[in-house]
Design a protein around this motif. Structure first.
Motif: not given
Length: 460
Positions: A88-92
């Protein structure tokens, strides 16, 4: 799902939910939570979100919380799976931190008391003057002590458990004795006592619960099996053999779960604290079931007898109300006990009447709505003396009243933790004392449980 807000940090995970790379502040939080880069995601709620997104194959987003030292971090996290399930690509977004709120002292003290109850090897009920009312133990090592205390009902507990290095006249104020080391005859282990007051704000304690604890484990379980009859009259397979063997390890499980749940060992995500709470609750249900099965063996044994004495039902009622008053306040229930000075002499066994009233009042608290009232009233008609526990709960239908005292009867309730034995045992105890336990109720109008025992013919 939300997608607004500035992206503060990015990260990538692989097909095994390991964090391969991450920007600050995500990388720092991951490392402080015990993780490595690359390595398995160390923030539990983030791990759960990433795992679900990868398995379901579509983007998920939600608020994620984590403990970071003395702070709680909350961030909006998006996890979007890459093609082929390769991670997964994780964005915060919207990263926030705030000091961890301190726990309410009352709630903390209540949990500490609950933990100590689980670990206590001997329990005694005391009146307002710290005089012994009743004693129970499952420990073979403490049987002689418990027997001596039972034979000395009405005396100060310090006559049997003298505090170490204390020469002042007894009894001292209970706060000076709470937590003190005591001398236990015939035992080389160190012991201390806890005194839990039964009190309402603004009033002196109406009585105490004494807990005897030791930091040193008890002798091996084999030594506690097959000895003389326990002072509490618990005999048979469960009461004499299984309960002593099982009680201490279950109590240790509960105590350790409470330590985890209350985060006394360090910060912990809310989800894991919830798991620990479930473990603790399940352990408490097992202990309660052991108690019920032990009492069932007692009341169903052919030679079971009570020890009738001259007692005051008003005093017993106030003791029971004091013990359960905290539980009632947690549901904003007003527990109305007989006024000080209100008496009703009877012939019965004090601790058995107390046991029945604790069951009746406890049931009333459990099934009454928040903000309601429970009354404990005294009535006498010459030959009989009665304690009535009345509530504003849902009531009991005539068909249910015919079954409510049956063994293992729970009236269709599920998930309330009851064994369906409390009322059966209570009625058997009442009848063993020459009295009875009955119910009057209508659906929607509460219930009145009436404990009847012989009145004291010699009372003025």
């Amino acid at each position: 799902m939300r997608s607004d807000g500035t992206i503060l940090a990015r990260g990538q995970s692989d097909a095994q939910d390991c964090l391969l790379s991450a920007d600050e502040p995500l990388a720092g939080l991951h490392l402080r939570c015990g993780g490595q880069l690359p390595g398995p995601i160390a923030v539990p709620e983030l791990m759960e979100l990433v795992r679900k997104a990868r398995r379901y194959g579509f983007r998920l987003a939600r608020a994620v919380s984590a403990h970071d030292g003395g702070e709680i971090v909350t961030a909006w996290v998006e996890a979007e799976p890459r093609d082929g399930g390769q991670g997964c690509d994780i964005r915060i977004r919207n990263w926030r931190s705030a000091p961890q709120p301190s726990e309410d002292s009352t709630a903390s003290e209540a949990r500490r008391a609950a933990t100590d109850r689980h670990l206590a090897e001997l329990t005694a009920r005391l009146d307002a003057g710290q005089r012994i009312l009743a004693v129970e133990t499952e420990s073979a090592e403490l049987r002689e002590l418990a027997a001596a205390m039972e034979n000395g009902i009405g005396r100060l507990w310090t006559d049997f458990l003298p505090p170490e290095n204390v020469t002042h006249h007894q009894p001292l104020h209970w706060r000076l004795l709470d937590g003190s080391r005591v001398i236990v005859p015939a035992s080389s282990r160190p012991f201390q006592v806890r005194l839990l007051p039964a009190m309402q704000p603004g009033f002196d304690p109406a009585g105490f619960e004494l807990l005897l604890l030791s930091d040193v484990p008890a002798p091996t379980a084999a030594a506690s099996v097959g000895g003389a009859a326990l002072p509490s009259n618990r005999r048979g397979l469960v009461g004499q053999e299984l309960a002593p063997v099982l009680r201490q390890p279950i109590a240790r499980i509960i105590a350790n779960a409470e330590t985890i749940r209350t985060r006394m060992a360090g910060p912990l995500p809310d989800a894991y604290a919830g798991y620990a709470s479930e473990i603790s609750s399940a352990g408490q249900l097992l202990l309660d079931l052991l108690d019920d099965l032990s009492d069932l063996e007692v009341v169903e044994s052919r030679d079971f007898q009570t020890a009738p004495d001259q007692i005051d039902l008003g005093e017993v009622s106030r003791q029971a109300a004091g013990i359960l008053n905290v539980r009632a306040r947690e549901k904003s229930i007003a527990l109305i006990a007989p006024e000080p000075g209100e008496t009703l002499p009877a012939i019965a066994e004090f601790r058995r009447v107390l046991q029945v009233l604790l069951n009746l009042i406890g049931n009333a608290i459990r099934y009454s709505p928040e903000g309601s009232q429970i009354w404990i009233r005294l009535e006498g008609d010459g030959a009989n003396a009665q304690v009535i526990v009345a509530d504003e709960g849902p009531g009991i239908s005539p068909e249910q009243q015919a079954r409510v005292f049956d063994k293992f009867e729970r009236l269709g309730r599920v998930g309330d933790g009851g064994s369906g034995l409390g009322l059966f045992i209570s009625r058997r105890l009442a009848r063993a004392m020459g009295g009875d336990l009955t119910v009057e109720s209508e659906p929607g109008r509460g219930a009145r449980f009436i404990l009847t025992v012989p009145a004291d013919p010699d009372a003025p």
